[in-house]
Design an enzyme around this catalytic site. Structure first.
Site, PDB file in Angstrom:
ATOM      1  N   CYS A 119      70.422  48.591  11.934  1.00  0.00           N
ATOM      2  CA  CYS A 119      71.085  48.517  10.635  1.00  0.00           C
ATOM      3  C   CYS A 119      72.412  47.764  10.674  1.00  0.00           C
ATOM      4  CB  CYS A 119      71.310  49.926  10.085  1.00  0.00           C
ATOM      5  SG  CYS A 119      69.796  50.908   9.974  1.00  0.00           S
ATOM      6  N   HIS A 169      76.705  49.432   5.335  1.00  0.00           N
ATOM      7  CA  HIS A 169      75.253  49.603   5.392  1.00  0.00           C
ATOM      8  C   HIS A 169      74.843  50.669   4.385  1.00  0.00           C
ATOM      9  CE1 HIS A 169      71.291  50.650   6.576  1.00  0.00           C
ATOM     10  NE2 HIS A 169      71.641  51.711   7.284  1.00  0.00           N
ATOM     11  N   ASN A 205      67.195  52.535   1.885  1.00  0.00           N
ATOM     12  CA  ASN A 205      67.773  52.038   3.130  1.00  0.00           C
ATOM     13  C   ASN A 205      66.859  50.948   3.665  1.00  0.00           C
ATOM     14  OD1 ASN A 205      68.489  51.600   5.815  1.00  0.00           O
ATOM     15  ND2 ASN A 205      68.938  53.758   6.227  1.00  0.00           N
TER      16      ASN A 205
END
Length: 334
Positions: free
Chosen positions: A114, A251, A281
């Site tokens: 990520c 993120h 996500n």
């Protein structure tokens, strides 16, 4: 000293299919209220069965070309940040080279999960500042749906698919790379992983499902503390305060993490850009998606101080302070 490089174009892409919280209510024991309260996510975009990370990357680069009018024919390095490549090899970067017929370029895939996009942009800035390269294509993309266990309600509510791309080019007069900070806690890798050739880590047996495994509580604690300290380090390096930051682009893991980071740093939540509400996500794609959405909506303007901060499996993290150098794109992609 700022690196003589700046982002000159941006584009993004998400698949057409939506997976809403109402859809998940029909699949697992959960509710829309429970998901929103704990994550802030309302829907995700899901790649088609025959749509892979390279396909998402291709569409993001096409959008970049369309909105900026720039060419990628003279790109001399391609960096793709992903941990869900179509194949172990060849890399997604090589597939992109073939797709766009770029004649003379290096091509490398980068796996920092990520945090991958932040790492990729940081490396591109360094390669250009060194004089080794002059125009680099950086793409962050993941098809998380292909490694998600949709019987596990603690993880399947989180993830979606997407891609975002930027061009990083040399600029002597208006360099925009101002400061960076990154770090690693490899011992924490046990808290978020996917098994591969090995199913043990540091002597500890892992859950060998080939799907994404996460200890959300531990990742939450690590992320909030680490990113908070990282933001303080970056602002100190740049000689600014958090009040000077126009946009924080963390993120998009979970809205509760973002809110906690904002509370601890004093950065208002209203000054953050995220993509999680409609995209979930998306791992390496979450930051460029949020950034592109902000540009398209007219929020991010030329001259703004923008702080990108990625964090994820490894455990790794990377923050990057930029002076934004792009005017609003000439058109909004359909």
């Amino acid at each position: 000293m700022p690196a003589h490089a700046k982002i000159t174009a941006i584009g993004s892409y998400t698949p057409e299919r939506k997976l809403t919280n109402a859809d998940l209510e029909q699949m697992i024991d959960t509710t829309d209220e429970w998901i929103v309260q704990r994550t802030g996510i309302r829907e995700r975009r899901i790649a088609a069965a025959d749509q892979y990370t390279s396909d998402l990357c291709t569409s993001a680069v096409e959008r970049l070309i369309e909105t900026s009018g720039k060419s990628v024919d003279d790109v001399d390095m391609i960096i793709v940040a992903t941990h869900t490549p179509d194949f172990p090899f060849p890399g997604v970067s090589a597939l992109l080279q073939a797709k766009f017929g770029i004649r003379s370029t290096g091509a490398v895939d980068l796996n920092a999960t990520c945090a991958g996009f932040s790492y990729g942009v940081h490396m591109a800035g360094g390669l250009i500042a060194s004089g080794l390269h002059s125009k680099i294509l950086v793409v962050g993309a993941d098809t998380m749906s292909k490694i998600t266990d949709y019987t596990d309600r603690t993880t399947c509510i989180l993830f979606g698919d997407g891609a975002g791309a930027v061009l990083v080019e040399r600029d002597e007069e208006q360099p925009s790379f101002l400061a960076a900070h990154m770090g690693t806690d490899g011992k924490g890798g046990i808290h978020v992983y996917r098994t591969g050739l090995s199913n043990t880590m540091n002597g500890v047996p892992l859950v060998d499902t080939k799907c994404f495994i996460q200890n959300g509580r531990e990742v939450y604690k690590w992320a909030v503390g680490t990113v908070t300290e990282g933001i303080r380090t970056i602002t100190a390096k740049a000689g600014i305060s958090t009040d000077d930051i126009d946009w924080l682009v963390p993120h998009s893991a979970n809205m509760r993490i973002i809110e906690s980071i904002c509370e601890k740093t004093g950065i208002p939540v209203e000054k953050t850009l995220h993509s999680l509400v409609t995209c979930g996500n998306t791992s390496a794609a979450s930051i460029p998606l949020a950034l592109d959405f902000g540009v398209q909506e007219g929020k991010v303007k030329k001259g703004d101080l923008v702080l990108l901060y990625g964090f994820g499996g490894g455990l790794v993290h990377a923050g990057l302070l930029l002076r934004w150098g792009i005017d609003k794109p000439r058109m909004n992609p359909a």
